[in-house]
Write a protein that holds these residues in place. Structure first.
Motif, short mmCIF file in Angstrom:
data_model
loop_
_atom_site.label_atom_id
_atom_site.label_comp_id
_atom_site.label_asym_id
_atom_site.label_seq_id
_atom_site.Cartn_x
_atom_site.Cartn_y
_atom_site.Cartn_z
N ALA A 1 36.20 74.64 9.85
CA ALA A 1 36.12 75.57 10.51
C ALA A 1 37.20 76.29 10.59
O ALA A 1 37.34 77.68 10.83
CB ALA A 1 35.69 74.94 12.12
N LEU A 2 38.39 75.71 10.80
CA LEU A 2 39.69 76.37 10.66
C LEU A 2 40.12 77.16 9.26
O LEU A 2 40.37 78.18 9.51
CB LEU A 2 40.70 75.45 10.86
N ALA A 3 39.69 76.57 8.22
CA ALA A 3 39.84 77.05 7.03
C ALA A 3 39.08 78.39 6.90
O ALA A 3 39.66 79.39 6.64
CB ALA A 3 39.60 76.37 5.95
N ALA A 4 37.88 78.33 7.36
CA ALA A 4 36.89 79.50 7.50
C ALA A 4 37.59 80.81 8.32
O ALA A 4 37.60 81.97 7.96
CB ALA A 4 35.61 79.20 7.87
N ALA A 5 37.93 80.27 9.62
CA ALA A 5 38.53 81.16 10.60
C ALA A 5 40.02 81.78 9.98
O ALA A 5 40.17 83.15 10.23
CB ALA A 5 38.90 80.38 11.64
N MET A 6 40.55 81.24 9.10
CA MET A 6 41.80 81.78 8.39
C MET A 6 41.40 82.53 7.15
O MET A 6 42.31 82.97 6.53
CB MET A 6 42.78 80.38 8.24
N GLY A 7 40.20 82.70 6.67
CA GLY A 7 39.89 83.18 5.54
C GLY A 7 40.49 82.64 4.36
O GLY A 7 40.82 83.34 3.48
N ASN A 8 40.74 81.50 4.23
CA ASN A 8 41.53 80.89 3.14
C ASN A 8 43.05 81.25 3.01
O ASN A 8 43.53 81.31 1.83
CB ASN A 8 40.80 80.92 1.86
N LYS A 9 43.53 81.89 3.91
CA LYS A 9 44.69 82.54 3.89
C LYS A 9 45.64 81.54 4.70
O LYS A 9 45.38 81.10 6.11
CB LYS A 9 44.98 83.92 4.38
N GLY A 10 47.10 81.34 4.36
CA GLY A 10 47.85 80.33 5.10
C GLY A 10 47.65 78.91 4.54
O GLY A 10 47.17 78.78 3.41
N GLN A 11 47.98 78.07 5.36
CA GLN A 11 47.95 76.66 4.92
C GLN A 11 47.51 75.65 6.05
O GLN A 11 48.15 75.79 7.36
CB GLN A 11 49.30 76.17 4.46
N ILE A 12 46.74 74.74 5.69
CA ILE A 12 46.25 73.94 6.71
C ILE A 12 46.68 72.55 6.19
O ILE A 12 46.18 72.27 4.85
CB ILE A 12 44.95 73.73 7.08
N PHE A 13 47.13 71.72 6.79
CA PHE A 13 47.70 70.32 6.35
C PHE A 13 46.85 69.49 7.26
O PHE A 13 46.87 69.30 8.34
CB PHE A 13 49.19 70.04 6.55
N ALA A 14 45.56 68.70 6.62
CA ALA A 14 44.89 67.84 7.13
C ALA A 14 45.19 66.37 7.05
O ALA A 14 45.29 65.88 5.88
CB ALA A 14 43.56 68.02 6.52
N TYR A 15 45.74 65.63 8.30
CA TYR A 15 46.03 64.45 8.25
C TYR A 15 45.15 63.46 8.98
O TYR A 15 44.75 64.16 9.99
CB TYR A 15 47.43 64.24 8.84
N ASP A 16 44.99 62.16 8.51
CA ASP A 16 44.56 61.22 9.56
C ASP A 16 44.93 59.84 9.31
O ASP A 16 45.25 59.61 7.99
CB ASP A 16 43.03 61.06 9.53
N SER A 17 45.09 59.13 10.39
CA SER A 17 45.86 58.09 10.16
C SER A 17 45.11 56.75 9.59
O SER A 17 45.36 55.64 9.19
CB SER A 17 46.46 57.39 11.59
N ASP A 18 43.67 57.01 9.37
CA ASP A 18 42.79 56.07 8.85
C ASP A 18 41.97 56.62 7.69
O ASP A 18 41.53 57.89 7.46
CB ASP A 18 41.52 56.14 9.99
N ARG A 19 42.18 56.25 6.50
CA ARG A 19 41.92 56.52 5.24
C ARG A 19 40.24 56.76 5.07
O ARG A 19 39.81 57.59 4.53
CB ARG A 19 42.35 55.60 4.07
#
Length: 430
Positions: A248-266
């Motif tokens: 949802a964040l990627a769509a809101a940003m229109g694929n512009k900029g950068q999102i770093f997706a992290y989770d402690s559980d693989r």
């Protein structure tokens, strides 16, 4: 299968849940594997019986004077699904797969109403020990909130604006009578049916396979929009999980900029890769859970989003079994985890950056209390005005009741017809 057989199956599944202490979804799956003659309609009906029994466990048990699987399932059949006890007994007498016929006492109880002076937690269908928390969160409305949380949820979808538009999704799903969501400008919803109604399987639809939409509750869509990510920003999604809000964040940003997706559980993070590809999200960099995975991001992020681990009390409509498994010890554990994550997350923000804290909980211990404690420990952060935040996101005033005493935003089935969610936005001083 006829209704008597479905009722017997639901009783068996509930008994399995209680004796083996496993999630309802696992018990239903195991029953389906062991009874392959049952069709999709049968499995849906049995699942509805089981989930409805757990949604109204306290009130049904009070009326029946018994919280056994049989008592709960019979209460659902009569009180929730409108079956006539006399007709049921006729059906039971002529079906070898039926439960035992209803006794005179059971029939008498099934046609009575819940006493007007029944304890509040029974009326609300919530665990008694949570009363102080719920009363603090909702004041005089806490019983109504509990009753709304005991209803069935709708099936909500988020249009992926990187690949489609809402009108196209609505046309694709017209056979399911899909309509626009009331608040989310990219949402599509299919209201819950009653009785043995089946939930549409939209994941086989062409639109889903092409990445036009994702299954996502409207509440989750709303908090994703309120997170306020804009094109060109550097965003850390610290508890990305399977990636619903990341997408949802990627769509809101229109694929512009950068999102770093992290989770402690693989394991939680694993589904994100296929979802990113299907959605066409190209501005997301997934960071595997390694000790130094995020060190290069310290002090550089415009926005850090925390979808914090929580009790999941906001999802009781979908997972009613967890309502009765929650303990004070588990709540305390989650509160401790949230505090640690908040303390860690702020390290990644640059001066003037924004911290977004989200839970799918309705409990103040995990929401306003958590934010108040964080602000006390970090005086360089100030709360973003929730009314202004809502106005900026949706160009309308926030619905009555959603702004909390601690300046957060709380969504609930009663207030917004969504799952329960909480969001608070905090800005770091420049």
């Amino acid at each position: 299968m006829r209704l008597p057989g479905r009722l017997s199956a639901a009783i068996a599944v509930l008994s399995d849940v209680e004796t083996r202490k496993r999630p309802v979804s696992e018990a239903l799956k195991a029953w389906g594997i062991n009874n392959r003659f049952a069709g999709a309609g049968d499995r849906a009906a049995i699942g509805n019986l089981v989930y409805d029994a757990l949604r109204h466990r306290a009130s049904h048990a009070a009326i029946m004077g018994d919280d056994s699987p049989r008592a709960l399932v019979m209460a659902v059949a009569v009180r929730d699904w409108g079956q006539d006890p006399a007709v049921l007994n006729d059906l039971f007498a002529n079906d070898s797969h039926a439960p035992e016929t209803l006794s005179a006492d059971e029939v008498s109880r099934l046609v009575t109403t819940l006493a007007h002076d029944a304890p509040g937690h029974v009326q609300a269908d919530v665990p008694e020990w949570l009363l102080p928390s719920l009363q603090r969160a909702f004041a005089d409305d806490w019983i109504a909130e509990g009753q709304a949380m005991a209803g069935r949820p709708s099936l909500d979808l988020r249009t992926n604006t990187l690949k489609s538009q809402r009108e196209r999704v609505l046309k694709s799903l017209a056979r399911f009578s899909a309509v626009e969501t009331a608040i989310s400008p990219v949402g599509v919803t299919m209201p819950a049916g009653s009785g043995d109604a089946r939930t549409p399987n939209v994941t086989t639809d062409e639109g889903y396979l092409k990445g036009w939409f994702e299954v996502q509750d409207q509440g989750s869509q709303i908090v994703s929009i309120l997170a306020g990510a804009v094109p060109g920003e550097q965003v850390l999604d610290l508890c990305a999980g399977a990636g619903g809000k990341t997408l949802a964040l990627a769509a809101a940003m229109g694929n512009k900029g950068q999102i770093f997706a992290y989770d402690s559980d693989r394991n939680r993070l694993a589904p994100i890769y296929d979802r990113l590809k299907r959605n066409g999200a190209r501005n997301v960099q997934v960071r595997a859970p390694l000790p130094d995975a995020l060190d290069d991001l310290i002090g550089k992020m415009d926005r850090v989003v925390i979808d914090a681990p929580c009790t999941g009390t906001g999802t009781w409509r979908r997972r009613p079994d967890t309502k009765w498994k929650l303990t004070p010890e588990l709540l305390a554990q989650r509160v401790q985890e949230q505090s640690a994550i908040l303390a860690d997350a702020q390290r990644y923000l640059k001066p003037g950056g924004t911290l977004i804290y989200i839970t799918c909980s309705i409990l103040p211990e995990e929401n306003d209390d958590q934010i108040a404690a964080f602000c006390a420990a970090h005086p360089d952060f100030t709360m973003v005005d929730p009314k202004a935040l809502w106005q900026a996101a949706f160009a309308s005033a926030a619905p009555a009741g959603v702004v909390t005493a601690g300046s957060g935003i709380a969504l609930t089935p009663r207030l917004t017809k969504t799952d329960g969610f909480y969001l608070a936005a905090l800005k770091r001083g420049a």
